[in-house]
Design a protein around this motif. Sequence first.
Motif, PDB file in Angstrom:
ATOM      1  N   UNK A 155       2.542   1.005  -8.160  1.00  0.00           N
ATOM      2  CA  UNK A 155       3.751   1.803  -8.352  1.00  0.00           C
ATOM      3  C   UNK A 155       4.789   1.412  -7.301  1.00  0.00           C
ATOM      4  N   UNK A 156       5.930   0.860  -7.735  1.00  0.00           N
ATOM      5  CA  UNK A 156       6.945   0.370  -6.800  1.00  0.00           C
ATOM      6  C   UNK A 156       7.510   1.497  -5.941  1.00  0.00           C
ATOM      7  N   UNK A 157       7.672   2.679  -6.512  1.00  0.00           N
ATOM      8  CA  UNK A 157       8.204   3.814  -5.742  1.00  0.00           C
ATOM      9  C   UNK A 157       7.232   4.230  -4.650  1.00  0.00           C
ATOM     10  N   UNK A 158       5.930   4.291  -4.985  1.00  0.00           N
ATOM     11  CA  UNK A 158       4.918   4.618  -3.972  1.00  0.00           C
ATOM     12  C   UNK A 158       4.877   3.540  -2.886  1.00  0.00           C
ATOM     13  N   UNK A 217       0.859  -1.190   0.000  1.00  0.00           N
ATOM     14  CA  UNK A 217       0.000   0.000   0.000  1.00  0.00           C
ATOM     15  C   UNK A 217       0.895   1.239   0.000  1.00  0.00           C
ATOM     16  N   UNK A 218       0.330   2.350  -0.475  1.00  0.00           N
ATOM     17  CA  UNK A 218       1.090   3.599  -0.434  1.00  0.00           C
ATOM     18  C   UNK A 218       1.024   4.196   0.971  1.00  0.00           C
ATOM     19  N   UNK A 219       1.592   5.365   1.152  1.00  0.00           N
ATOM     20  CA  UNK A 219       1.669   5.952   2.491  1.00  0.00           C
ATOM     21  C   UNK A 219       0.313   6.330   3.067  1.00  0.00           C
ATOM     22  N   UNK A 220      -0.729   6.299   2.225  1.00  0.00           N
ATOM     23  CA  UNK A 220      -2.073   6.597   2.698  1.00  0.00           C
ATOM     24  C   UNK A 220      -2.871   5.320   2.985  1.00  0.00           C
ATOM     25  N   UNK A 221      -2.258   4.167   2.746  1.00  0.00           N
ATOM     26  CA  UNK A 221      -2.936   2.899   3.000  1.00  0.00           C
ATOM     27  C   UNK A 221      -3.702   2.350   1.825  1.00  0.00           C
ATOM     28  N   UNK A 222      -3.487   2.925   0.630  1.00  0.00           N
ATOM     29  CA  UNK A 222      -4.194   2.471  -0.568  1.00  0.00           C
ATOM     30  C   UNK A 222      -3.342   1.468  -1.344  1.00  0.00           C
ATOM     31  N   UNK A 241       7.390   1.764  -1.826  1.00  0.00           N
ATOM     32  CA  UNK A 241       8.548   1.931  -0.944  1.00  0.00           C
ATOM     33  C   UNK A 241       8.327   3.066   0.049  1.00  0.00           C
ATOM     34  N   UNK A 242       7.480   4.017  -0.318  1.00  0.00           N
ATOM     35  CA  UNK A 242       7.137   5.107   0.603  1.00  0.00           C
ATOM     36  C   UNK A 242       6.011   4.700   1.547  1.00  0.00           C
ATOM     37  N   UNK A 243       5.362   3.565   1.241  1.00  0.00           N
ATOM     38  CA  UNK A 243       4.268   3.075   2.071  1.00  0.00           C
ATOM     39  C   UNK A 243       4.677   1.848   2.859  1.00  0.00           C
ATOM     40  N   UNK A 244       3.925   0.759   2.691  1.00  0.00           N
ATOM     41  CA  UNK A 244       4.182  -0.459   3.466  1.00  0.00           C
ATOM     42  C   UNK A 244       3.923  -1.693   2.617  1.00  0.00           C
ATOM     43  N   UNK A 245       4.741  -2.720   2.802  1.00  0.00           N
ATOM     44  CA  UNK A 245       4.431  -4.019   2.204  1.00  0.00           C
ATOM     45  C   UNK A 245       3.380  -4.690   3.082  1.00  0.00           C
ATOM     46  N   UNK A 246       2.655  -5.652   2.528  1.00  0.00           N
ATOM     47  CA  UNK A 246       1.553  -6.280   3.245  1.00  0.00           C
ATOM     48  C   UNK A 246       1.938  -7.669   3.759  1.00  0.00           C
ATOM     49  N   UNK A 247       1.400  -8.077   4.909  1.00  0.00           N
ATOM     50  CA  UNK A 247       1.705  -9.414   5.427  1.00  0.00           C
ATOM     51  C   UNK A 247       1.061 -10.486   4.577  1.00  0.00           C
TER      52      UNK A 247
END
Length: 357
Positions: free
Chosen positions: A211-214, A202-207, A216-222
Amino acid sequence: MNRKYHWKQLQNYCTHLFEKAGLQKKDAQVVAESLIMADLRGVDSHGVVRTDIYLSRLKAGMINLDSEMEIKANGPVALLDGKNRFGSIVGSKALDLAIDRTKRFGISAVGVKHSNHFGTCAYFLKKAIQHDLIMIITSNASQTMPPLGGIRPFIGTNPFSVGVPTGNHPPFILDMATSVVSRGKIIVAAQKGEKIPDTWAVDKYGNPTTDATDALEGSVLPMGGAKGYGLSMFIDIMSGVLTGAGFGKYVNNMYENWEETQNVGHFFIGIDIKKFMPIEDFKKRIDQYFKEIKSEPKAPGIKEIYIPGEIEQRHVEERKQYGIELPIKVEEELRKWGEAYHVNINDYLLKPEEVFE
């Protein structure tokens, strides 16, 4: 166009780089070998792509070169203080402790604190298997995954791994992140400018994002939702809370934190098969087990059923013969370090007409 390198030549090149950076030759060989093994197994996210960040942190004084590691041992249990050495060097020392204690006591538990990113667990598992031992290895990592239902990163993609020796079949090697994919794969995708599946991160907003760059600014999922989340927490407890290493947000990111050491924690559990039955009997039984699994009826479109570690072993055989292909960006990074340390990467290129063993 990406170019290929002979694995031994590329390993020698990286060894020379780490030597020039100040490591003793035997330590430089361990670090380079651990990276090359990842590339050979097809785990490019943990291969020589990590050379740049390793050397950058070493140059910045974020990794110790030769501090004396400290061991506290009591019977089958040991705690290793890595003193902020390279993770693969610390991990190799922990593996030696685990192998020794497993052979002496039948089982061992070795915790590790004050380490760094140590590459793939498979690197250590393959060595343990050569001693006819079952080995379980875990490690925590800097926060890249949110708690279930959260948005921002809090726990790592903490890997869980198991290695089991076999007879005639390639060994069982399960080495997996507790996220859907390792963050390293997203890093590689970003370097190549490739899209990722929207189920990875997900991106930094949880969506959800492709986009791989977005990402990296967000979170990988379990992986598996609550299951991967719970397993990652357990690994953090064993590798971090129990050992005295960092845990959760106290495992520092090697790409972003240039003020504090990583303080990664690992945990090794060894089991001596011979305490249960003769090793020859075990290998016959495990080979029978794998043979029967692989002969099971296959779903439509499936040509073969694989055992964990089998696909990676085939990658090893292929890449040893035909070379390791490096992305242009990674080659440029390696070339830059070669120029800084007066090592010419062109001396290590795979010639197109050559086939290697």
